[in-house]
Design a protein around this motif. Structure first.
Motif, PDB file in Angstrom:
ATOM      1  N   HIS A  53    -126.274  70.156  82.708  1.00  0.00           N
ATOM      2  CA  HIS A  53    -126.528  70.510  84.108  1.00  0.00           C
ATOM      3  C   HIS A  53    -125.437  71.452  84.620  1.00  0.00           C
ATOM      4  O   HIS A  53    -125.731  72.435  85.308  1.00  0.00           O
ATOM      5  CB  HIS A  53    -126.580  69.254  84.975  1.00  0.00           C
ATOM      6  N   MET A  56    -126.053  74.860  83.274  1.00  0.00           N
ATOM      7  CA  MET A  56    -127.156  75.535  83.965  1.00  0.00           C
ATOM      8  C   MET A  56    -126.642  76.191  85.241  1.00  0.00           C
ATOM      9  O   MET A  56    -127.030  77.319  85.585  1.00  0.00           O
ATOM     10  CB  MET A  56    -128.256  74.533  84.315  1.00  0.00           C
ATOM     11  N   GLN A  59    -124.618  79.252  84.398  1.00  0.00           N
ATOM     12  CA  GLN A  59    -125.488  80.386  84.070  1.00  0.00           C
ATOM     13  C   GLN A  59    -126.101  80.989  85.323  1.00  0.00           C
ATOM     14  O   GLN A  59    -126.202  82.211  85.451  1.00  0.00           O
ATOM     15  CB  GLN A  59    -126.585  79.959  83.091  1.00  0.00           C
ATOM     16  N   TYR A  60    -126.500  80.148  86.273  1.00  0.00           N
ATOM     17  CA  TYR A  60    -127.088  80.659  87.517  1.00  0.00           C
ATOM     18  C   TYR A  60    -126.067  81.508  88.282  1.00  0.00           C
ATOM     19  O   TYR A  60    -126.409  82.586  88.791  1.00  0.00           O
ATOM     20  CB  TYR A  60    -127.596  79.513  88.392  1.00  0.00           C
ATOM     21  N   PRO A 169    -133.683  75.026  83.870  1.00  0.00           N
ATOM     22  CA  PRO A 169    -132.940  76.289  83.898  1.00  0.00           C
ATOM     23  C   PRO A 169    -132.163  76.499  82.605  1.00  0.00           C
ATOM     24  O   PRO A 169    -131.815  75.548  81.904  1.00  0.00           O
ATOM     25  CB  PRO A 169    -131.974  76.102  85.075  1.00  0.00           C
ATOM     26  N   ARG A 170    -131.887  77.737  82.312  1.00  0.00           N
ATOM     27  CA  ARG A 170    -131.145  78.104  81.107  1.00  0.00           C
ATOM     28  C   ARG A 170    -129.688  77.684  81.230  1.00  0.00           C
ATOM     29  O   ARG A 170    -129.082  77.768  82.296  1.00  0.00           O
ATOM     30  CB  ARG A 170    -131.240  79.623  80.937  1.00  0.00           C
ATOM     31  N   GLN A 171    -129.098  77.220  80.123  1.00  0.00           N
ATOM     32  CA  GLN A 171    -127.697  76.817  80.096  1.00  0.00           C
ATOM     33  C   GLN A 171    -126.835  77.961  79.553  1.00  0.00           C
ATOM     34  O   GLN A 171    -127.223  78.629  78.596  1.00  0.00           O
ATOM     35  CB  GLN A 171    -127.486  75.613  79.170  1.00  0.00           C
TER      36      GLN A 171
END
Length: 174
Positions: A53, A56, A59-60, A169-171
């Protein structure tokens, strides 16, 4: 680009997620020391999930051109009085994280940051599942505090790996 106030709060949440990672490691080690391999495995997996988490969120922030500032985290509780205490602590932690995630969504809405609001939707769903899982586990561990084999059997039966969530979401780093 994410709203600056949202990005600042998301950086703080990265620390919260990493603190949860450390806390779940401490819970896993407690169960490992009690020779409860299924409970230990469950909490080791939970620790990795919390780290995921955080990644993620990293990355965001990277994707939205914000600086990532990894905050320090306090040492986890690592001494527990019995088999129930780590799960009770985990449930409290998941409830607290739910409030934090709701706060992030609230900030995104207040800022009119639709991309960040959409990003947080997955975490809202995830927290509903996490609180439900820990609530159920606490009921079982409390009821079977003197019969750890029943606890281990429950975890083996009910806590099977669900596999990867394609909507997650992508990590960063993966």
């Amino acid at each position: 680009m994410a709203a600056p106030r949202f990005a600042q709060q998301l950086n703080a949440q990265i620390g919260n997620e990493l603190a949860a990672h450390h806390q779940y490691l401490a819970c896993a080690i407690h169960y490992d020391a009690l020779t409860m391999p299924r409970m230990a495995a469950f909490f080791y997996a939970q620790a990795l999930e919390e780290r995921g988490h955080a990644m993620m969120m990293v990355q965001y922030l990277l994707d939205t051109d914000h600086d990532v500032a990894i905050p320090a985290v306090e040492a986890p509780v690592s001494s527990f009085e019995d088999v129930v205490a780590p799960v009770a602590l985990a449930l409290d932690q998941e409830r607290r994280v739910s409030e934090q995630v709701n706060g992030l969504l609230r900030t995104a809405r207040e800022e009119g940051d639709f991309a960040s609001e959409q990003f947080m939707q997955w975490f809202i769903k995830e927290q509903v599942e996490e609180v439900a899982t820990m609530s159920d586990l606490l009921a079982v561990v409390t009821r079977n505090r003197d019969d750890i084999e029943d606890v281990e059997e429950y975890v083996a039966r009910e806590q099977r790996a669900a596999g990867e969530d394609p909507t997650a979401p992508r990590q960063a780093g993966v």
